[in-house]
Structure formats: C-alpha cells, structure tokens
Scaffold this motif. Structure first.
Motif, PDB file in Angstrom:
ATOM      1  N   HIS A   1       0.844  -1.204   0.000  1.00 31.13           N
ATOM      2  CA  HIS A   1       0.000   0.000   0.000  1.00 31.13           C
ATOM      3  C   HIS A   1       0.873   1.245   0.000  1.00 31.13           C
ATOM      4  N   TYR A   2       0.362   2.296  -0.619  1.00 31.77           N
ATOM      5  CA  TYR A   2       0.906   3.645  -0.430  1.00 31.77           C
ATOM      6  C   TYR A   2      -0.199   4.412   0.290  1.00 31.77           C
ATOM      7  N   GLY A   3      -0.090   4.578   1.590  1.00 33.97           N
ATOM      8  CA  GLY A   3      -1.193   5.181   2.346  1.00 33.97           C
ATOM      9  C   GLY A   3      -2.441   4.325   2.184  1.00 33.97           C
ATOM     10  N   ASP A   4      -3.517   4.948   1.742  1.00 29.56           N
ATOM     11  CA  ASP A   4      -4.780   4.219   1.561  1.00 29.56           C
ATOM     12  C   ASP A   4      -4.835   3.478   0.235  1.00 29.56           C
ATOM     13  N   PHE A   5      -3.870   3.769  -0.655  1.00 32.63           N
ATOM     14  CA  PHE A   5      -3.928   3.181  -2.001  1.00 32.63           C
ATOM     15  C   PHE A   5      -3.252   1.808  -2.009  1.00 32.63           C
ATOM     16  N   GLN A   6      -3.981   0.790  -2.464  1.00 31.56           N
ATOM     17  CA  GLN A   6      -3.395  -0.554  -2.541  1.00 31.56           C
ATOM     18  C   GLN A   6      -2.804  -0.768  -3.926  1.00 31.56           C
ATOM     19  N   ALA A   7      -1.514  -1.065  -3.966  1.00 27.71           N
ATOM     20  CA  ALA A   7      -0.813  -1.244  -5.261  1.00 27.71           C
ATOM     21  C   ALA A   7      -0.640  -2.714  -5.631  1.00 27.71           C
ATOM     22  N   LEU A   8      -0.477  -3.600  -4.647  1.00 37.13           N
ATOM     23  CA  LEU A   8      -0.314  -5.040  -4.931  1.00 37.13           C
ATOM     24  C   LEU A   8      -1.386  -5.831  -4.181  1.00 37.13           C
TER      25      LEU A   8
ATOM     26  N   GLY B   1       4.681  -5.766 -17.685  1.00 33.10           N
ATOM     27  CA  GLY B   1       3.350  -5.223 -17.417  1.00 33.10           C
ATOM     28  C   GLY B   1       3.326  -3.747 -17.769  1.00 33.10           C
ATOM     29  N   ALA B   2       2.130  -3.234 -17.974  1.00 34.32           N
ATOM     30  CA  ALA B   2       1.965  -1.839 -18.393  1.00 34.32           C
ATOM     31  C   ALA B   2       2.381  -0.891 -17.269  1.00 34.32           C
ATOM     32  N   ASN B   3       2.463   0.393 -17.578  1.00 33.13           N
ATOM     33  CA  ASN B   3       2.767   1.400 -16.562  1.00 33.13           C
ATOM     34  C   ASN B   3       1.760   1.292 -15.424  1.00 33.13           C
ATOM     35  N   GLY B   4       2.260   1.321 -14.195  1.00 30.65           N
ATOM     36  CA  GLY B   4       1.371   1.298 -13.038  1.00 30.65           C
ATOM     37  C   GLY B   4       0.913  -0.094 -12.635  1.00 30.65           C
ATOM     38  N   ALA B   5       1.438  -1.140 -13.299  1.00 29.44           N
ATOM     39  CA  ALA B   5       0.996  -2.510 -13.004  1.00 29.44           C
ATOM     40  C   ALA B   5       1.498  -2.999 -11.642  1.00 29.44           C
ATOM     41  N   GLY B   6       2.547  -2.346 -11.116  1.00 27.52           N
ATOM     42  CA  GLY B   6       3.054  -2.741  -9.793  1.00 27.52           C
ATOM     43  C   GLY B   6       4.445  -3.343  -9.817  1.00 27.52           C
ATOM     44  N   LYS B   7       5.138  -3.254 -10.952  1.00 26.40           N
ATOM     45  CA  LYS B   7       6.453  -3.901 -11.091  1.00 26.40           C
ATOM     46  C   LYS B   7       7.472  -3.291 -10.120  1.00 26.40           C
ATOM     47  N   SER B   8       7.560  -1.959 -10.117  1.00 20.37           N
ATOM     48  CA  SER B   8       8.545  -1.316  -9.229  1.00 20.37           C
ATOM     49  C   SER B   8       8.172  -1.527  -7.769  1.00 20.37           C
ATOM     50  N   THR B   9       6.889  -1.502  -7.476  1.00 22.79           N
ATOM     51  CA  THR B   9       6.443  -1.727  -6.092  1.00 22.79           C
ATOM     52  C   THR B   9       6.847  -3.125  -5.640  1.00 22.79           C
ATOM     53  N   PHE B  10       6.718  -4.099  -6.533  1.00 16.41           N
ATOM     54  CA  PHE B  10       7.131  -5.472  -6.229  1.00 16.41           C
ATOM     55  C   PHE B  10       8.627  -5.500  -5.883  1.00 16.41           C
TER      56      PHE B  10
ATOM     57  N   PRO C   1      18.438   0.199  -9.501  1.00 19.06           N
ATOM     58  CA  PRO C   1      17.145   0.882  -9.493  1.00 19.06           C
ATOM     59  C   PRO C   1      16.827   1.565 -10.815  1.00 19.06           C
ATOM     60  N   GLU C   2      15.543   1.749 -11.059  1.00 16.69           N
ATOM     61  CA  GLU C   2      15.125   2.513 -12.231  1.00 16.69           C
ATOM     62  C   GLU C   2      15.720   3.915 -12.122  1.00 16.69           C
ATOM     63  N   GLY C   3      16.297   4.422 -13.214  1.00 13.83           N
ATOM     64  CA  GLY C   3      16.865   5.774 -13.186  1.00 13.83           C
ATOM     65  C   GLY C   3      18.277   5.829 -12.619  1.00 13.83           C
TER      66      GLY C   3
ATOM     67  N   ASP D   1      15.712  -2.938 -12.530  1.00 12.68           N
ATOM     68  CA  ASP D   1      14.450  -2.256 -12.848  1.00 12.68           C
ATOM     69  C   ASP D   1      14.631  -1.373 -14.081  1.00 12.68           C
ATOM     70  N   GLU D   2      14.125  -1.837 -15.211  1.00 10.41           N
ATOM     71  CA  GLU D   2      14.126  -1.081 -16.471  1.00 10.41           C
ATOM     72  C   GLU D   2      15.510  -0.541 -16.831  1.00 10.41           C
ATOM     73  N   ILE D   3      16.460  -1.465 -16.958  1.00 12.34           N
ATOM     74  CA  ILE D   3      17.834  -1.023 -17.232  1.00 12.34           C
ATOM     75  C   ILE D   3      17.999  -0.476 -18.645  1.00 12.34           C
TER      76      ILE D   3
ATOM     77  N   GLU E   1      11.166  -5.138 -17.521  1.00 16.56           N
ATOM     78  CA  GLU E   1      11.526  -4.687 -18.879  1.00 16.56           C
ATOM     79  C   GLU E   1      10.270  -4.301 -19.661  1.00 16.56           C
ATOM     80  N   GLN E   2      10.354  -3.152 -20.332  1.00 17.36           N
ATOM     81  CA  GLN E   2       9.223  -2.697 -21.180  1.00 17.36           C
ATOM     82  C   GLN E   2       9.185  -3.469 -22.495  1.00 17.36           C
ATOM     83  N   ASP E   3      10.366  -3.883 -22.958  1.00 18.11           N
ATOM     84  CA  ASP E   3      10.461  -4.573 -24.243  1.00 18.11           C
ATOM     85  C   ASP E   3      10.128  -6.058 -24.005  1.00 18.11           C
TER      86      ASP E   3
HETATM   87  P1  ATP Z   1       6.042   1.926 -14.353  1.00 14.62           P
HETATM   88  O1  ATP Z   1       6.313   1.023 -15.504  1.00 14.62           O
HETATM   89  O2  ATP Z   1       5.309   3.170 -14.733  1.00 14.62           O
HETATM   90  O3  ATP Z   1       7.241   2.167 -13.465  1.00 14.62           O
HETATM   91  P2  ATP Z   1       5.098  -0.040 -12.443  1.00 14.62           P
HETATM   92  O4  ATP Z   1       4.489  -1.267 -13.014  1.00 14.62           O
HETATM   93  O5  ATP Z   1       6.488  -0.112 -11.938  1.00 14.62           O
HETATM   94  O6  ATP Z   1       4.940   1.157 -13.466  1.00 14.62           O
HETATM   95  P3  ATP Z   1       4.474   0.972  -9.842  1.00 14.62           P
HETATM   96  O7  ATP Z   1       5.427   2.120  -9.941  1.00 14.62           O
HETATM   97  O8  ATP Z   1       4.817  -0.151  -8.952  1.00 14.62           O
HETATM   98  O9  ATP Z   1       4.119   0.410 -11.281  1.00 14.62           O
HETATM   99  O10 ATP Z   1       3.058   1.571  -9.401  1.00 14.62           O
HETATM  100  C1  ATP Z   1       1.948   0.744  -9.025  1.00 14.62           C
HETATM  101  C2  ATP Z   1       0.819   1.652  -8.576  1.00 14.62           C
HETATM  102  O11 ATP Z   1       1.207   2.317  -7.376  1.00 14.62           O
HETATM  103  C3  ATP Z   1       0.463   2.742  -9.589  1.00 14.62           C
HETATM  104  O12 ATP Z   1      -0.941   2.952  -9.560  1.00 14.62           O
HETATM  105  C4  ATP Z   1       1.187   3.955  -9.051  1.00 14.62           C
HETATM  106  O13 ATP Z   1       0.511   5.160  -9.402  1.00 14.62           O
HETATM  107  C5  ATP Z   1       1.138   3.730  -7.550  1.00 14.62           C
HETATM  108  N1  ATP Z   1       2.308   4.311  -6.886  1.00 14.62           N
HETATM  109  C6  ATP Z   1       3.609   4.047  -7.146  1.00 14.62           C
HETATM  110  N2  ATP Z   1       4.410   4.752  -6.318  1.00 14.62           N
HETATM  111  C7  ATP Z   1       3.596   5.464  -5.514  1.00 14.62           C
HETATM  112  C8  ATP Z   1       3.810   6.387  -4.440  1.00 14.62           C
HETATM  113  N3  ATP Z   1       5.055   6.702  -4.021  1.00 14.62           N
HETATM  114  N4  ATP Z   1       2.724   6.938  -3.856  1.00 14.62           N
HETATM  115  C9  ATP Z   1       1.468   6.622  -4.249  1.00 14.62           C
HETATM  116  N5  ATP Z   1       1.183   5.749  -5.253  1.00 14.62           N
HETATM  117  C10 ATP Z   1       2.230   5.188  -5.862  1.00 14.62           C
END
Ligand code: ATP
Length: 232
Positions: A12-19, A36-45, A84-86, A158-160, A190-192
């Motif tokens: 979770h990020y605060g109230d928002f559930q990411a995984l 997975g697409a942008n926002g799928a949760g890869k970096s959070t994982f 890390p990414e970046g 992460d996205e090298i 990886e995006q590719d």
């Molecule tokens: P990308 O390819 O864009 O990096 P991703 O698959 O790595 O995407 P995450 O960065 O893990 O996805 O994000 C998963 C969800 O968590 C998304 O809805 C994102 O908006 C949200 N999220 C990520 N980081 C934070 C944060 N620091 N605070 C709040 N929400 C976040």
C-alpha cells in the motif's frame, strides 16, 4: 544461491493498494522477467523484495524462511541487490566512489572493483569523473557494478534499458546473460516484452497489482503475453 518467494504479497501507499496478493517465485540461478503496463506494480514489487516497502514477515520467503519486513540494509546483507530505475548515482561522487558504495554490504564473494573494471573497462578509464558526467549507458554500468560489488546472489534490475541506444542495450544484456551463466539469480523488469521473453527462464506479467500470466518463457506465446499485458 537463494530462491525468493512471495506469498500473498500486498503493498500500500497510504490508503492506495498497489499489490493484491502476489505469488511469485524467483528461482535460484534463473532469470525471471516481470512485465506489465505502466502502473501494473512492477517497481512496487521490487521495492517490497528489497525492503524499501515494508511487508508482513510471511509475505516474503528466502529459501523457505520468512524474510518480509526486514530493512533494506539487512536484505542487501542477505545477498539481494537492486539496480534501481533511473540508476540513482550520486552526482557529487566520482564513478569509483559511486561503485564503492556497493562494498558497504561487506559480503564476501567474487566481485571486486578490479573485476567490475574488467567487465566494464570504460568505467576504469573514467573512474575519476563525476558519475553523472557519463553517458546513460555508462551510468547504467555504474549502477550494475555498484550492485555487483555487494556480492549478491540475486540481482534485481528495474528497467535497465530505459532511454538507451539499442547497441548499448545489447551490450548490457550480454553482460546480464554472462552473470546468469555464473549462477546469479536475476530479475528484470523490462518494457520490451520480446526481449524479456528472450532472456528469461520464467515470465510473470502483472496487471493492476495482480499476476495476469506466468510460466516458463519457452512455453508462453507472445500473443498470450500481449493479452495478459493489456487485460484482453
Ligand atoms: P512503471 O512502468 O510506470 O514504473 P510499475 O508497473 O512499476 O509502473 P508501480 O510504480 O509499482 O508500477 O506503481 C503501481 C501503482 O502504485 C500505480 O498505480 C502507481 O501510481 C502507484 N504508486 C507508485 N508509487 C507510488 C507512491 N510513491 N505513492 C502513491 N502511489 C504510488
């Protein structure tokens, strides 16, 4: 050598559930691709695995033992390192100083500064320059070298390839393949998708914080991945 498993991993990020309850196995000595697409949760994982996001102890297991909830420093000392990414280099430090940050883990193993310079000779030439004065590909080499200097058993990337020229991406992936052949477990985000499937043993596709497809790379059709990626 270590196999890392997540069991019902939530984040979770605060109230928002990411995984939402991810079951993922990162097998020892294999390359696992997470796509997975942008926002799928890869970096959070990745952040959950490396302790940058806190989890319950039984959500992550290393070789069968609960390992969730540990801080990032402890996780590095257990042999898990992240590129890390970046890239995240320190602009005020030289290339060599950025690399040496990896040695703080104080794990013994085959990696030394000399060995990193053997793999990436251009970094030796530029070791006294500021890390951020290098090209994007060279900065990525520093980020990989820094992670290797912690002598990991598992390397999370992460996205090298983001923003790099194709020829540079090829070179980085050649290095990744060599590291795998030496027994390192590797996780790549990886995006590719085609490249990810080519280099991986196992593939997981994430969608909206859940696993939408998983399996051995050789058994998965690109068409199925495309469907899982876009949620068709
Ligand atoms: P990308 O390819 O864009 O990096 P991703 O698959 O790595 O995407 P995450 O960065 O893990 O996805 O994000 C998963 C969800 O968590 C998304 O809805 C994102 O908006 C949200 N999220 C990520 N980081 C934070 C944060 N620091 N605070 C709040 N929400 C976040």
């Amino acid at each position: 050598m270590s196999t890392i498993e997540t069991r019902g991993l939530t984040a979770h990020y605060g109230d928002f559930q990411a995984l939402f309850g991810l079951d993922v196995t990162l097998r020892s000595g294999e390359t696992t691709a997470i796509i997975g697409a942008n926002g799928a949760g890869k970096s959070t994982f990745m952040k959950a695995i490396t302790g940058l996001i806190k989890t319950a102890p039984d959500m992550i297991h290393i070789d069968g033992a609960p390992a969730g909830g540990r801080d990032a420093h402890t996780i590095i000392s257990q042999g898990i390192a992240m590129v890390p990414e970046g890239r995240r280099l320190f602009p005020s430090l030289s290339v060599e100083e950025n690399l040496l940050i990896g040695t703080h883990a104080k794990r013994s193993g085959p990696w030394s500064l000399d060995r990193v310079y053997d793999v990436f000779p251009v970094l030796k030439e530029r070791r006294r320059l500021s890390g951020t004065s290098l090209s994007g590909g060279q900065q990525q080499m520093v980020a990989i070298g820094r992670a290797l200097l912690s002598n990991p058993t598992t390397l999370l990337c992460d996205e090298i390839s983001l923003g790099l020229a194709p020829v540079v991406i090829e070179e980085l992936y050649r290095t990744i393949a060599e590291l795998r052949s030496e027994g390192l477990s590797i996780v790549i985000v990886e995006q590719d998708v085609a490249r990810a499937v080519r280099v991986a043993d196992q593939v997981y596709c994430f969608m909206e914080g859940r696993v939408s497809l998983s399996g051995a790379a050789q058994d998965i059709a690109l068409e199925d991945i495309r469907n899982a990626y876009f949620g068709i």
